[in-house]
Design a protein around this motif. Structure first.
Motif, PDB file in Angstrom:
ATOM      1  N   ASP A 257       0.812  -1.211   0.000  1.00 17.71           N
ATOM      2  CA  ASP A 257       0.000   0.000   0.000  1.00 17.71           C
ATOM      3  C   ASP A 257       0.851   1.268   0.000  1.00 17.71           C
ATOM      4  O   ASP A 257       0.543   2.230  -0.701  1.00 17.71           O
ATOM      5  N   ALA A 258       1.911   1.273   0.794  1.00 11.08           N
ATOM      6  CA  ALA A 258       2.760   2.462   0.871  1.00 11.08           C
ATOM      7  C   ALA A 258       3.451   2.719  -0.457  1.00 11.08           C
ATOM      8  O   ALA A 258       3.554   3.873  -0.914  1.00 11.08           O
ATOM      9  N   LEU A 259       3.928   1.663  -1.099  1.00  7.49           N
ATOM     10  CA  LEU A 259       4.585   1.812  -2.389  1.00  7.49           C
ATOM     11  C   LEU A 259       3.593   2.285  -3.449  1.00  7.49           C
ATOM     12  O   LEU A 259       3.923   3.127  -4.297  1.00  7.49           O
ATOM     13  N   ALA A 260       2.370   1.762  -3.398  1.00  8.53           N
ATOM     14  CA  ALA A 260       1.346   2.200  -4.350  1.00  8.53           C
ATOM     15  C   ALA A 260       1.075   3.689  -4.208  1.00  8.53           C
ATOM     16  O   ALA A 260       0.961   4.419  -5.205  1.00  8.53           O
ATOM     17  N   ALA A 261       0.976   4.150  -2.961  1.00 13.77           N
ATOM     18  CA  ALA A 261       0.739   5.579  -2.736  1.00 13.77           C
ATOM     19  C   ALA A 261       1.914   6.411  -3.224  1.00 13.77           C
ATOM     20  O   ALA A 261       1.735   7.484  -3.817  1.00 13.77           O
TER      21      ALA A 261
END
Length: 460
Positions: free
Chosen positions: A355-359
């Motif tokens: 999720d953090a990488l996607a953001a």
């Protein structure tokens, strides 16, 4: 080939370009010298996006360009309209809309021409680098994009697996990288899915493996789908669907373009680029619907459709990437029509479980004007890939969630990577937009470079 800086140093002779919107135009008009104001009025200039006015000075020579932009949040690539609209000369952006670096990049990207088969007049308007902009960086990025666009635009009769290998070797030689190419019996034994997809073509399939950088640095691997032409195989495409299949290797072009940016900037990473490259042709030895194929990872794959070949070659390449447990794995592919139905040609689909990488990717894409849109790796849909006779099928067999099931298929082959990102892109500009001429495009290459630069910084 050595790169030459094409943004110019500051010069007093540069003709200013003044960007104006509808709200600011009355004040700008009132401040113009009388001759220029009269000319703007006579030419009925309006401060609408894309409008230009070439205003003379007292000697009659061009002294100012007015350029209409949107009120509020202007297109950061808007000035990409200008290189083709202006006469020969040297110009400077007096007040670029948005980020000056993106404006300069848009100018450079708009000057791209694919002239291999027909002479294309070069843009004669030259730009002075805006204050504070790293001209060398902009030129490196623009040159890498141009090289990638050239690959996508080249038709399959002149671009096969051997030519993609040659492009990778030339890139490696420029930056002192190493290249290993796996083909023939070694490919059949170690990468059976790549070998099966490419065996019907007289142009031998292969896996290109480029490595660069400090072996002790963080490991980042880029995997690019290199299908130089896709007939669909025995599940043959209709003729209309084949017209742009020269671009089915755009994932490989993206990987090589991003690698050129990374190596040119000297980012402190251990870079690996894997390009499985094949032609999905039709012959007596073509792989068939219903075949069950082995994969490098050991999973068996039932072939539900030979036109879903890209995920097969990526699966073997991802398996090789995964063996090193890299910190980041990106794969780039013109993979599904479903992603285009959902998001259109300009917005690649992003899949990752992080999720953090996607953001971070989404925000970075917006900041560099190379956007993506996250789509879900919806785990319950994995059952759509079940096979009665093999570990999984290469297609779901139904009309739903095609981009999601393709991403779920690929995820099975990179379980050890700390983070895996799948980017399903179109690789083509259907029409000309500012900074994006019609034709091949290396979508997400600049995004990935910007993310890696932001994470790891440049070499000290």
């Amino acid at each position: 080939m050595p790169r030459v800086t094409t943004l110019l140093p500051a010069t007093e002779d540069a003709i200013p370009i003044r960007c104006v919107d509808a709200a600011g135009w009355p004040a700008v008009a009132a401040a113009l010298p009388p001759l220029a104001a009269a000319f703007a009025k006579a030419s009925e200039f309006e401060a609408k996006p894309g409008r230009t006015a070439l205003l003379p000075g007292p000697d009659g020579a061009l002294s100012l360009v007015l350029f209409g932009v949107e009120t509020g949040r202007a297109d950061p690539f808007a000035v990409g309209r200008l290189p083709d609209a202006l006469p020969e000369g040297t110009y400077r952006l007096e007040n670029p809309p948005g980020d000056p670096a993106l404006a300069a990049l848009a100018w450079r990207l708009a000057g791209y021409r694919f002239g291999r088969y027909r002479e294309r007049p070069a843009v004669k308007a030259r730009l002075v680098a805006p204050d504070g902009v790293d001209a060398a960086e902009i030129d490196r990025i623009a040159d890498a994009v141009a090289a990638g666009r050239d690959l996508v635009n080249t038709p399959a009769n002149d671009l096969g697996p051997a030519e993609i290998e040659a492009a990778a070797r030339a890139l490696a030689e420029r930056f002192g990288a190493s290249v290993n190419v796996i083909s023939g019996e070694a490919l059949e034994q170690g990468f059976p899915l790549i070998a099966a997809v490419g065996r019907a073509s007289p142009r031998a399939p292969r896996l290109i493996d480029l490595t660069w950088g400090d072996p002790e640095a963080p490991r980042v691997t880029l995997v690019g789908k290199g299908v130089v032409f896709d007939t669909g195989g025995l599940d043959i495409k209709p003729s209309a669907a084949m017209l742009l299949m020269k671009k089915d290797m755009a994932g490989a072009a993206v990987a090589l373009a991003a690698a050129e940016m990374v190596m040119g900037a000297g980012l402190p990473i251990r870079l690996r680029v894997l390009v499985p490259t094949v032609e999905n042709a039709i012959a007596g030895d073509a792989f068939r619907p219903g075949d069950v194929l082995a994969s490098r990872r050991g999973l068996t794959v039932e072939i539900g459709n030979t036109d879903a070949e890209g995920r097969l070659i990526l699966a073997d390449a991802l398996s090789l990437a995964d063996e090193q447990e890299p910190e980041l794995v990106f794969d780039f592919a013109t993979l599904t029509g479903a992603a285009r139905v959902a998001l259109g040609p300009d917005l690649p689909a992003l899949f990752t479980e992080d999720d953090a990488l996607a953001a971070e990717l989404t925000a970075t894409g917006l900041s560099v004007h190379d956007p993506v849109w996250r789509m879900p790796l919806w785990a319950p849909y994995a059952s759509l890939l079940d096979s009665k006779i093999a570990d999984l099928n290469n297609v779901s067999g139904g009309p739903f969630a095609g981009a999601v099931t393709a991403a779920l298929f690929l995820r099975r082959f990179a379980p050890a990577a700390k983070a895996h990102v799948h980017l399903d892109l179109y690789g083509w500009n259907p029409s000309t937009k500012p900074g994006r001429p019609e034709g091949g495009e290396v979508q997400t290459a600049r995004l990935v470079y910007a993310l890696l630069k932001g994470r790891y910084g440049a070499r000290g």
